[in-house]
Design a protein around this motif. Structure first.
Motif, PDB file in Angstrom:
ATOM      1  N   GLY A 133      -4.113   2.233  -5.346  1.00  0.00           N
ATOM      2  CA  GLY A 133      -3.316   2.228  -6.164  1.00  0.00           C
ATOM      3  C   GLY A 133      -2.109   2.804  -5.595  1.00  0.00           C
ATOM      4  O   GLY A 133      -0.657   2.176  -5.779  1.00  0.00           O
ATOM      5  N   PHE A 134      -1.975   3.465  -4.586  1.00  0.00           N
ATOM      6  CA  PHE A 134      -0.708   3.849  -3.781  1.00  0.00           C
ATOM      7  C   PHE A 134      -0.234   2.652  -2.977  1.00  0.00           C
ATOM      8  O   PHE A 134       0.911   2.289  -2.941  1.00  0.00           O
ATOM      9  CB  PHE A 134      -1.067   5.055  -2.644  1.00  0.00           C
ATOM     10  N   ILE A 135      -1.273   2.085  -2.219  1.00  0.00           N
ATOM     11  CA  ILE A 135      -0.870   0.838  -1.398  1.00  0.00           C
ATOM     12  C   ILE A 135      -0.145  -0.298  -2.389  1.00  0.00           C
ATOM     13  O   ILE A 135       0.717  -0.786  -2.249  1.00  0.00           O
ATOM     14  CB  ILE A 135      -2.035   0.137  -0.981  1.00  0.00           C
ATOM     15  N   ASP A 178       1.483   0.494  -5.229  1.00  0.00           N
ATOM     16  CA  ASP A 178       2.905   1.250  -5.273  1.00  0.00           C
ATOM     17  C   ASP A 178       3.830   0.641  -4.187  1.00  0.00           C
ATOM     18  O   ASP A 178       5.054   0.455  -4.655  1.00  0.00           O
ATOM     19  CB  ASP A 178       2.909   2.728  -5.434  1.00  0.00           C
ATOM     20  N   LEU A 179       3.356   0.771  -2.850  1.00  0.00           N
ATOM     21  CA  LEU A 179       4.113   0.326  -1.879  1.00  0.00           C
ATOM     22  C   LEU A 179       4.567  -1.081  -1.826  1.00  0.00           C
ATOM     23  O   LEU A 179       5.494  -1.496  -1.639  1.00  0.00           O
ATOM     24  CB  LEU A 179       3.532   0.750  -0.703  1.00  0.00           C
ATOM     25  N   ARG A 180       3.445  -2.087  -2.166  1.00  0.00           N
ATOM     26  CA  ARG A 180       3.444  -3.212  -1.890  1.00  0.00           C
ATOM     27  C   ARG A 180       2.611  -4.008  -2.813  1.00  0.00           C
ATOM     28  O   ARG A 180       1.327  -3.674  -2.779  1.00  0.00           O
ATOM     29  CB  ARG A 180       3.019  -3.786  -0.587  1.00  0.00           C
ATOM     30  N   GLU A 181       2.985  -4.635  -3.956  1.00  0.00           N
ATOM     31  CA  GLU A 181       2.179  -5.068  -4.952  1.00  0.00           C
ATOM     32  C   GLU A 181       0.897  -5.958  -4.352  1.00  0.00           C
ATOM     33  O   GLU A 181       1.188  -6.830  -3.582  1.00  0.00           O
ATOM     34  CB  GLU A 181       3.008  -5.977  -6.039  1.00  0.00           C
ATOM     35  N   THR A 182      -0.236  -5.605  -4.683  1.00  0.00           N
ATOM     36  CA  THR A 182      -1.353  -6.290  -4.142  1.00  0.00           C
ATOM     37  C   THR A 182      -2.055  -7.391  -5.327  1.00  0.00           C
ATOM     38  O   THR A 182      -1.859  -6.973  -6.508  1.00  0.00           O
ATOM     39  CB  THR A 182      -2.539  -5.415  -3.741  1.00  0.00           C
ATOM     40  N   PRO A 183      -2.833  -8.366  -5.097  1.00  0.00           N
ATOM     41  CA  PRO A 183      -3.165  -9.351  -5.879  1.00  0.00           C
ATOM     42  C   PRO A 183      -4.307  -8.385  -7.011  1.00  0.00           C
ATOM     43  O   PRO A 183      -5.176  -7.688  -6.419  1.00  0.00           O
ATOM     44  CB  PRO A 183      -3.937 -10.354  -5.083  1.00  0.00           C
ATOM     45  N   PRO A 184      -3.994  -8.842  -8.237  1.00  0.00           N
ATOM     46  CA  PRO A 184      -5.071  -8.040  -9.306  1.00  0.00           C
ATOM     47  C   PRO A 184      -6.353  -8.088  -8.959  1.00  0.00           C
ATOM     48  O   PRO A 184      -7.361  -7.382  -9.312  1.00  0.00           O
ATOM     49  CB  PRO A 184      -4.545  -8.693 -10.878  1.00  0.00           C
ATOM     50  N   SER A 219      -2.472   6.761 -11.673  1.00  0.00           N
ATOM     51  CA  SER A 219      -3.292   6.289 -12.984  1.00  0.00           C
ATOM     52  C   SER A 219      -4.620   5.590 -12.581  1.00  0.00           C
ATOM     53  O   SER A 219      -5.505   5.876 -13.472  1.00  0.00           O
ATOM     54  CB  SER A 219      -2.404   5.275 -13.872  1.00  0.00           C
ATOM     55  N   TYR A 220      -4.615   5.187 -11.282  1.00  0.00           N
ATOM     56  CA  TYR A 220      -5.888   4.846 -10.880  1.00  0.00           C
ATOM     57  C   TYR A 220      -6.994   5.978 -10.628  1.00  0.00           C
ATOM     58  O   TYR A 220      -8.233   5.768 -10.825  1.00  0.00           O
ATOM     59  CB  TYR A 220      -5.766   3.969  -9.381  1.00  0.00           C
ATOM     60  N   LEU A 221      -6.455   7.120 -10.314  1.00  0.00           N
ATOM     61  CA  LEU A 221      -7.022   8.323  -9.971  1.00  0.00           C
ATOM     62  C   LEU A 221      -7.804   9.037 -11.279  1.00  0.00           C
ATOM     63  O   LEU A 221      -8.907   9.080 -11.199  1.00  0.00           O
ATOM     64  CB  LEU A 221      -6.228   9.419  -9.085  1.00  0.00           C
TER      65      LEU A 221
END
Length: 299
Positions: A78-80, A82-88, A184-186
């Protein structure tokens, strides 16, 4: 007394996480309809929660250490993001792998673990989806943690209560710190693990009822977007708390308290009634909720 110490420790770690977010520029900046806050806010609440959990495990309850690795991985994913949107799809795959692995760890079969992995991922995304307003996800998570801690096999959730409470001090409107996707992922990961353990120990329907409000919002959100020809992972502003906003205008605290009350209506009866009655109850209350809030459609 250990719970008080855990709260104080968590408060300090939350403050340090907020300070670190500001100093390092880890800020959630206002952006259109989905991010309507007025100024940049640090999204390091998840960092404070995972650090608080690790220190709580080390100082007060070593049995919690078995959860540290999978939860830390979820926070990092989730933190990654937040830094840079990753593919769902990549995030979903990671959630499925973690859920599957944890289910296997608890002795479930491969087929059962595949099913539980999808439920695990659904719970994570449900809590990510309700993180759309100050104090909302944290407030509902507090209700869920309290209810889960009353189930004998899930009593360890009592250690989440002081941690989430400390976070809420910084997150109640006007928020000084956000959960971020990492947070929220946590939280979703905590509760996904609870469902896997409940499936193993026979409290499945009770835990389902405790988690019902965010899962219902997730289901309705997916259906709404698919029917409108959109990606089910695309954000919108037609959740139950967005509809409550029409009642309370900008009184975010009132929306949070009402949402916590709504979560309680689902969560606490789930502890005391038979499974078949609970299913009927959840369906009936869900229908009432949808009908009442339908007139408040805002998008």
């Amino acid at each position: 007394m250990p719970y008080l110490y855990s709260f104080v420790l968590s408060f300090v770690l939350m403050y340090l996480s907020m300070f670190l977010g500001i100093r390092l520029g880890l800020l959630d900046k206002p952006k259109g309809m989905l991010k309507p806050h007025e100024k940049p806010i640090p999204f390091t609440g998840g960092l404070g929660i995972i650090l608080s959990f690790i220190f709580t495990a080390f100082l007060f309850n070593r049995e919690l250490f078995i959860y540290v690795l999978p939860l830390s991985i979820l926070w990092a994913i989730g933190f990654i993001d937040d830094l840079r949107e990753t593919p769902p799809r990549l995030r979903l795959l990671a959630e499925l792998i973690i859920g599957f692995g944890f289910s296997i760890f608890f002795g479930n079969s491969v087929i059962t673990s595949l099913f539980l992995a999808f439920v695990f991922a659904a719970i994570i995304n449900a809590f990510n989806m309700i993180d759309g307003m100050d104090g909302l996800c944290g407030g509902i998570s507090l209700i869920v943690a309290i209810a889960l801690s009353l189930i004998p096999d899930l009593a360890y959730f009592s250690w989440l209560i002081p941690i989430i409470s400390a976070f809420l001090i910084f997150n109640i409107a006007p928020a000084r710190m956000f959960l971020g996707d990492g947070g929220s992922y946590l939280l979703g990961g905590f509760f996904g693990i609870a469902f896997i353990q409940a499936f193993h120990s026979g409290f499945t329907v009770s835990v389902l009822g405790i988690l019902w409000l965010p899962l219902l919002d997730l289901t309705l959100g997916f259906m709404r977007r698919i029917l409108n020809g959109k990606s089910p992972f695309e954000g919108d502003r037609d959740h139950f708390y967005d509809k409550l906003k029409k009642l309370y205008i900008k009184n975010t605290r009132a929306i949070m308290i009402t949402s916590m009350a709504l979560a309680s209506i689902y969560a606490f009866p789930s502890l005391f009634v038979s499974w078949w009655f609970l299913l009927v109850y959840l369906l009936a209350v869900s229908v009432i909720q949808v009908i009442v809030l339908k007139s408040l459609k805002i998008t």
